[in-house]
Design an enzyme around this catalytic site. Structure first.
Site, PDB file in Angstrom:
ATOM      1  N   GLU A 118       0.861  -1.191   0.000  1.00 66.87           N
ATOM      2  CA  GLU A 118       0.000   0.000   0.000  1.00 66.87           C
ATOM      3  C   GLU A 118       0.885   1.225   0.000  1.00 66.87           C
ATOM      4  O   GLU A 118       2.045   1.157   0.432  1.00 66.87           O
ATOM      5  CB  GLU A 118      -0.834   0.049   1.288  1.00 66.87           C
ATOM      6  CG  GLU A 118      -1.946  -0.961   1.357  1.00 66.87           C
ATOM      7  CD  GLU A 118      -2.325  -1.192   2.817  1.00 66.87           C
ATOM      8  OE1 GLU A 118      -3.163  -0.441   3.309  1.00 66.87           O
ATOM      9  OE2 GLU A 118      -1.760  -2.096   3.447  1.00 66.87           O
ATOM     10  N   LYS A 120       2.285   4.611   1.490  1.00 66.23           N
ATOM     11  CA  LYS A 120       2.412   5.103   2.868  1.00 66.23           C
ATOM     12  C   LYS A 120       2.058   6.589   2.828  1.00 66.23           C
ATOM     13  O   LYS A 120       2.831   7.420   2.355  1.00 66.23           O
ATOM     14  CB  LYS A 120       3.832   4.887   3.394  1.00 66.23           C
ATOM     15  CG  LYS A 120       3.994   5.268   4.849  1.00 66.23           C
ATOM     16  CD  LYS A 120       5.338   4.822   5.367  1.00 66.23           C
ATOM     17  CE  LYS A 120       5.536   5.110   6.841  1.00 66.23           C
ATOM     18  NZ  LYS A 120       5.161   6.425   7.292  1.00 66.23           N
ATOM     19  N   ASP A 122       1.296  10.358   3.848  1.00 68.67           N
ATOM     20  CA  ASP A 122       2.012  11.230   4.776  1.00 68.67           C
ATOM     21  C   ASP A 122       1.029  12.192   5.443  1.00 68.67           C
ATOM     22  O   ASP A 122       0.854  13.332   5.022  1.00 68.67           O
ATOM     23  CB  ASP A 122       3.094  12.003   4.010  1.00 68.67           C
ATOM     24  CG  ASP A 122       4.125  12.588   4.950  1.00 68.67           C
ATOM     25  OD1 ASP A 122       4.085  12.257   6.154  1.00 68.67           O
ATOM     26  OD2 ASP A 122       4.962  13.372   4.491  1.00 68.67           O
ATOM     27  N   TYR A 229      -6.758   1.886   6.320  1.00 67.58           N
ATOM     28  CA  TYR A 229      -5.807   0.830   5.956  1.00 67.58           C
ATOM     29  C   TYR A 229      -5.661  -0.296   6.962  1.00 67.58           C
ATOM     30  O   TYR A 229      -4.867  -1.200   6.767  1.00 67.58           O
ATOM     31  CB  TYR A 229      -4.425   1.404   5.632  1.00 67.58           C
ATOM     32  CG  TYR A 229      -3.857   2.369   6.669  1.00 67.58           C
ATOM     33  CD1 TYR A 229      -3.580   1.959   7.960  1.00 67.58           C
ATOM     34  CD2 TYR A 229      -3.599   3.683   6.316  1.00 67.58           C
ATOM     35  CE1 TYR A 229      -3.051   2.841   8.891  1.00 67.58           C
ATOM     36  CE2 TYR A 229      -3.071   4.578   7.243  1.00 67.58           C
ATOM     37  CZ  TYR A 229      -2.797   4.145   8.525  1.00 67.58           C
ATOM     38  OH  TYR A 229      -2.291   5.007   9.437  1.00 67.58           O
ATOM     39  N   LYS A 318      10.800   3.310   2.991  1.00 67.88           N
ATOM     40  CA  LYS A 318      10.786   4.775   2.909  1.00 67.88           C
ATOM     41  C   LYS A 318      11.357   5.219   1.578  1.00 67.88           C
ATOM     42  O   LYS A 318      12.464   4.820   1.211  1.00 67.88           O
ATOM     43  CB  LYS A 318      11.633   5.366   4.042  1.00 67.88           C
ATOM     44  CG  LYS A 318      11.122   5.021   5.432  1.00 67.88           C
ATOM     45  CD  LYS A 318       9.927   5.848   5.800  1.00 67.88           C
ATOM     46  CE  LYS A 318      10.365   7.130   6.441  1.00 67.88           C
ATOM     47  NZ  LYS A 318       9.351   7.767   7.246  1.00 67.88           N
ATOM     48  N   CYS A 412      28.138  44.840   2.316  1.00 67.72           N
ATOM     49  CA  CYS A 412      26.757  44.514   2.673  1.00 67.72           C
ATOM     50  C   CYS A 412      25.797  45.076   1.614  1.00 67.72           C
ATOM     51  O   CYS A 412      25.855  46.272   1.303  1.00 67.72           O
ATOM     52  CB  CYS A 412      26.449  45.124   4.043  1.00 67.72           C
ATOM     53  SG  CYS A 412      24.694  45.040   4.466  1.00 67.72           S
ATOM     54  N   CYS A 415      23.773  48.125   3.345  1.00 69.88           N
ATOM     55  CA  CYS A 415      24.331  49.409   3.785  1.00 69.88           C
ATOM     56  C   CYS A 415      25.655  49.742   3.103  1.00 69.88           C
ATOM     57  O   CYS A 415      26.186  50.831   3.297  1.00 69.88           O
ATOM     58  CB  CYS A 415      24.510  49.421   5.310  1.00 69.88           C
ATOM     59  SG  CYS A 415      25.796  48.306   5.890  1.00 69.88           S
ATOM     60  N   CYS A 430      27.528  41.454   8.596  1.00 72.87           N
ATOM     61  CA  CYS A 430      27.631  42.899   8.457  1.00 72.87           C
ATOM     62  C   CYS A 430      27.730  43.405   9.895  1.00 72.87           C
ATOM     63  O   CYS A 430      26.827  43.175  10.696  1.00 72.87           O
ATOM     64  CB  CYS A 430      26.380  43.462   7.785  1.00 72.87           C
ATOM     65  SG  CYS A 430      26.261  45.248   7.972  1.00 72.87           S
ATOM     66  N   CYS A 435      23.359  49.424  10.290  1.00 73.72           N
ATOM     67  CA  CYS A 435      22.866  48.910   9.007  1.00 73.72           C
ATOM     68  C   CYS A 435      21.337  48.909   9.049  1.00 73.72           C
ATOM     69  O   CYS A 435      20.736  48.366   9.980  1.00 73.72           O
ATOM     70  CB  CYS A 435      23.391  47.493   8.785  1.00 73.72           C
ATOM     71  SG  CYS A 435      22.643  46.668   7.365  1.00 73.72           S
TER      72      CYS A 435
HETATM   73  S1  IVH Z   1      -0.329   0.183   8.696  1.00 72.20           S
HETATM   74  C1  IVH Z   1       0.198  -1.984  12.754  1.00 72.20           C
HETATM   75  N1  IVH Z   1      -0.593   1.301   6.357  1.00 72.20           N
HETATM   76  O1  IVH Z   1       2.695   5.135   8.875  1.00 72.20           O
HETATM   77  C2  IVH Z   1       0.509  -1.237  11.502  1.00 72.20           C
HETATM   78  N2  IVH Z   1       0.303   2.621   8.099  1.00 72.20           N
HETATM   79  O2  IVH Z   1       5.311   4.899  10.140  1.00 72.20           O
HETATM   80  C3  IVH Z   1      -0.350  -0.068  11.319  1.00 72.20           C
HETATM   81  N3  IVH Z   1       0.800   4.934   7.463  1.00 72.20           N
HETATM   82  O3  IVH Z   1       1.539   5.175  12.185  1.00 72.20           O
HETATM   83  C4  IVH Z   1       0.065   0.839  10.243  1.00 72.20           C
HETATM   84  N4  IVH Z   1       0.133   4.789   5.392  1.00 72.20           N
HETATM   85  O4  IVH Z   1       0.253   6.556  10.440  1.00 72.20           O
HETATM   86  C5  IVH Z   1      -0.194   1.468   7.620  1.00 72.20           C
HETATM   87  N5  IVH Z   1      -0.918   2.176   4.243  1.00 72.20           N
HETATM   88  C6  IVH Z   1      -0.542   2.336   5.497  1.00 72.20           C
HETATM   89  C7  IVH Z   1      -0.048   3.563   5.961  1.00 72.20           C
HETATM   90  C8  IVH Z   1       0.375   3.668   7.285  1.00 72.20           C
HETATM   91  C9  IVH Z   1       0.630   5.592   6.302  1.00 72.20           C
HETATM   92  C10 IVH Z   1       1.379   5.571   8.658  1.00 72.20           C
HETATM   93  C11 IVH Z   1       0.651   5.290   9.942  1.00 72.20           C
HETATM   94  C12 IVH Z   1       1.692   4.708  10.869  1.00 72.20           C
HETATM   95  C13 IVH Z   1       2.955   5.205  10.250  1.00 72.20           C
HETATM   96  C14 IVH Z   1       4.139   4.357  10.635  1.00 72.20           C
END
Ligand code: IVH
Length: 680
Positions: A118, A120, A122, A229, A318, A412, A415, A430, A435
């Site tokens: 999935e 992730k 932000d 999720y 990441k 500067c 000035c 400066c 100034c």
């Molecule tokens: S699963 C027990 N799925 O990432 C596992 N987390 O760095 C529960 N996050 O605290 C998390 N997208 O806020 C999961 N597709 C996704 C996610 C996700 C973002 C965040 C979530 C978590 C943090 C961990």
């Protein structure tokens, strides 16, 4: 105080300050990475010196927990975090650990588990509790064990159903991410600018700030979204066999589930997928910072279980910080309000890390030389999740022939006076106190909200008054010629009257505000208040020796020396004399611990406070000690005069007992504050 003790104290002040900027005000002052480094240093020192650790250390603040105005929600199923994999090798190592734990032979394609991938998202994690299909509670993650009740605010998010579709079980907790889409974020900033307000920095902090509004009506004006999720507590409901089934079921209940989830039987396909996501992250209207890979089969998830922090069956890959290339149009130098000359890059605007970047700091002369970036180069720009964009390097293959290297200006730009760089220092300054940029900077800061809070005394007016020769230092604010101002374009009777009243009102601000307003190096709001309440009034502070300053709890040696030095400067003496003559208040605020007229009965004493007292919060108790000239360190040592132990102050009381330090109950503490005497 040892060096370690003072560094810990200093770090606590800094971390506390930046924590508030980030979490309470959603207005970070330093990049995330710098803040993390401060927290890490503090945690490391506290772990190395457990006797110096305190139970109120800001190192213990995580996420948006701590200092909350929302009710606490204890999560029935904790909200765990995820372990990270920062490259493909770490990702593969995670999958191999999973297979080993399950006793599966990696070569046996038939029995290896399937994986889901999935995005992730932000944003910030929330847990939504539905009972009989109705949304009854929404809570933030907090520290994973307990979060904040943000039900009223979450109800304003269109994506979040307040009622689930038919077939919902008696109880279901849906976990997911609240976020602000990029177009919603851009629209919000357009509206901010139109209203003459500051732009928001990034979608994630803005989403967090929007969700933690005290007034849900404000949240309702922010276009927040949600992706589901994961499940928390579930009572009833179907037998689900896999994570894929879970997401499909959540979708039938009416929860928004992101359509980019993929399922793979072969881990090589997982690896290929994360590469594809990295390449296409800009095609999305929301920010992602990785790919979450999970073992699909829920039975296998159960067998794998959790570590103390995170599930073994999932990992967050990441994505590397985002990098983009653009043209470096020019390198200019800006003069800060304190005189620092900072080179910065003017860039052809480029969208990177969630916002359009047209300028980026180059920090100092050495960085420009070290990176060898030249006006005219194509350069690589990065923003990561960070606040401050950065120029990383030139693309040498694209450098036009004969492009000259850049040289730091010698005078500067504000000035015209020479710039100077001290031996062994990286910064260029400066040094002309007169100034105009510095003069304006000092006055802007003095009048700002956190300092003397003079309404209607913003950047433009400061520039106008300084430009017209009405004002050349902060004391001049109190002797403005209002007749001349009234004769200026754009000023009517009302606006002059308002300005005059605002200036008059500001005279009464407590000493801490004034000290912060004076721009003493290293003195932020927290330190200013600390120093003000420790010495009570300006005369006390002027008379303070370096040792007196070092003895103030929470003041490290660098800050103490800086304050001491500032008060010894001739220019400071002149300025203070003029402020005195202008009738500015020079006395600290009478807080719960008393005002400047409180006798200094605790001078030379170190009184540690632990546990819960009935009549004082921990901060109030400490303030009362400081106001009487005492110190209040965070830990008990042989030098401690007394320990004040409220309800539940176990470990410190035991240590005090071992060291023969007297322990006082609350009544004895009250007597100590009144008389300075230790009585039972
Ligand atoms: S699963 C027990 N799925 O990432 C596992 N987390 O760095 C529960 N996050 O605290 C998390 N997208 O806020 C999961 N597709 C996704 C996610 C996700 C973002 C965040 C979530 C978590 C943090 C961990």
């Amino acid at each position: 105080m040892s060096d370690v003790e003072s560094r810990i104290d200093e770090l606590r002040v800094l971390v506390g300050f930046h924590f508030d900027r980030y979490h309470a005000e959603d207005d970070p002052q330093i990049p995330d990475a710098d803040y993390d480094a401060l927290v890490m240093e503090l945690r490391t020192l506290e772990a190395e010196y457990p006797n110096l650790a305190t139970d109120d250390s800001p190192a213990l603040l995580v996420g948006s927990a701590g200092r909350s105005t929302f009710d606490e929600v204890i999560h029935r199923v904790p909200l765990r975090s995820l372990d990270n994999a920062f490259d493909v090798d770490e990702l593969r190592a995670w999958s191999e650990r999973v297979l080993r734990r399950l006793g599966v032979d990696p070569g046996d394609g038939a029995s290896t588990p399937s994986w889901t991938c999935e995005l992730k998202f932000d944003g910030l994690a929330v847990s939504l509790r539905y009972e009989d299909g109705l949304l009854v509670q929404a809570a933030t993650r907090g520290d994973g064990r307990a979060g904040e009740d943000v039900t009223a605010n979450v109800r304003t998010i269109d994506d979040v159903p307040t009622r689930l579709s038919d077939g919902a079980p008696p109880v279901v907790e849906v976990r997911g991410e609240v976020y602000m889409g990029l177009s919603a974020f851009a629209a919000l900033n357009v509206a901010q600018l139109a209203a003459g307000q500051k732009e928001y920095v990034n979608p994630r902090n803005t989403a967090a700030g929007s969700l933690r509004q005290k007034d849900a009506a404000v949240t309702a004006t922010r276009d927040l979204s949600f992706w589901a999720y994961q499940l928390g507590e579930v009572v009833g409901g179907p037998d689900l066999g896999s994570h894929g089934d879970t997401l499909a079921w959540l979708s039938t209940l009416g929860m928004p589930v992101n359509e980019r989830m993929r399922r793979f039987a072969d881990f090589d396909d997982v690896v290929a997928h994360v590469d594809r996501v990295a390449a296409s992250r800009h095609d999305l209207d929301y920010e992602i910072d990785g790919v979450v890979v999970k073992v699909d089969d829920l039975g296998l998830q159960d067998r794998l279980g959790f570590t103390a922090r995170a599930p073994r069956w999932a990992v967050a890959f990441k994505l590397p910080p985002e990098e983009r290339t653009t043209r470096l149009l020019d390198i200019e130098v800006s003069i800060g309000p304190g005189g620092q000359a900072t080179p910065f890059a003017r860039l052809e605007p480029v969208f990177v890390g969630g916002s359009t970047v047209a300028a980026a700091t180059l920090h100092n002369a050495d960085q420009v030389r070290g990176k060898d970036v030249r006006p005219g180069d194509v350069v690589v720009v990065r923003k990561a999740g960070d606040v401050i964009p950065e120029v990383l390097r030139p693309v040498l293959a694209e450098r036009p022939r004969g492009l000259p290297a850049w040289t730091f200006p010698t005078s500067c730009p504000e000035c015209g006076e020479p710039l100077s760089r001290a031996e062994g220092e990286s910064a260029t300054f400066c040094t002309n106190h007169a100034c105009p940029r510095q003069v304006r900077g000092r006055i802007e800061h003095f009048a700002s909200r956190a300092a003397m809070d003079i309404e209607g005394f913003g950047e433009q007016r400061v520039a106008l008054f300084v430009g017209e020769g009405l004002l050349d230092d902060v004391a001049g604010v109190f002797t403005l010629d209002y007749d001349r101002i009234a004769a200026m374009d754009g000023f009517g009777e009302t606006s002059v009257g308002n300005l005059r009243r605002a200036v008059e009102d500001s005279r009464a601000r407590p000493l801490g505000r004034l000290l912060f307003g004076l721009r003493i190096p290293h003195v932020g709001t927290t330190v200013a208040d600390l120093v003000a309440s420790a010495f009570g009034d300006l005369a006390g502070l002027e008379a303070a020796s370096l040792e007196d300053l070092e003895a103030v709890d929470g003041l490290g040696p660098i800050i103490a020396a800086s304050v001491h030095r500032w008060f010894r400067l001739a220019s400071s003496g002149d300025l203070l004399a003029r402020l005195r003559a202008a009738g500015v208040n020079l006395v600290a605020e009478a807080g719960p611990g008393g005002g400047a007229d409180v006798p200094r009965v605790l001078a030379g004493m170190a009184v540690v406070v632990t546990g819960t007292l009935e009549g004082f919060s921990r901060d109030e108790a400490k303030a009362a000690i400081l106001a009487r000239g005492g110190r209040s360190p965070g830990s008990v040592s042989a030098k401690t005069t007394a320990l004040v132990a409220g309800e539940g102050g176990g470990s410190k009381a035991a240590r005090a007992g071992d060291l023969g330090v007297p322990t006082l109950d609350e009544a004895a503490f009250v007597r100590l504050l009144a008389t300075g005497e230790l009585s039972g």
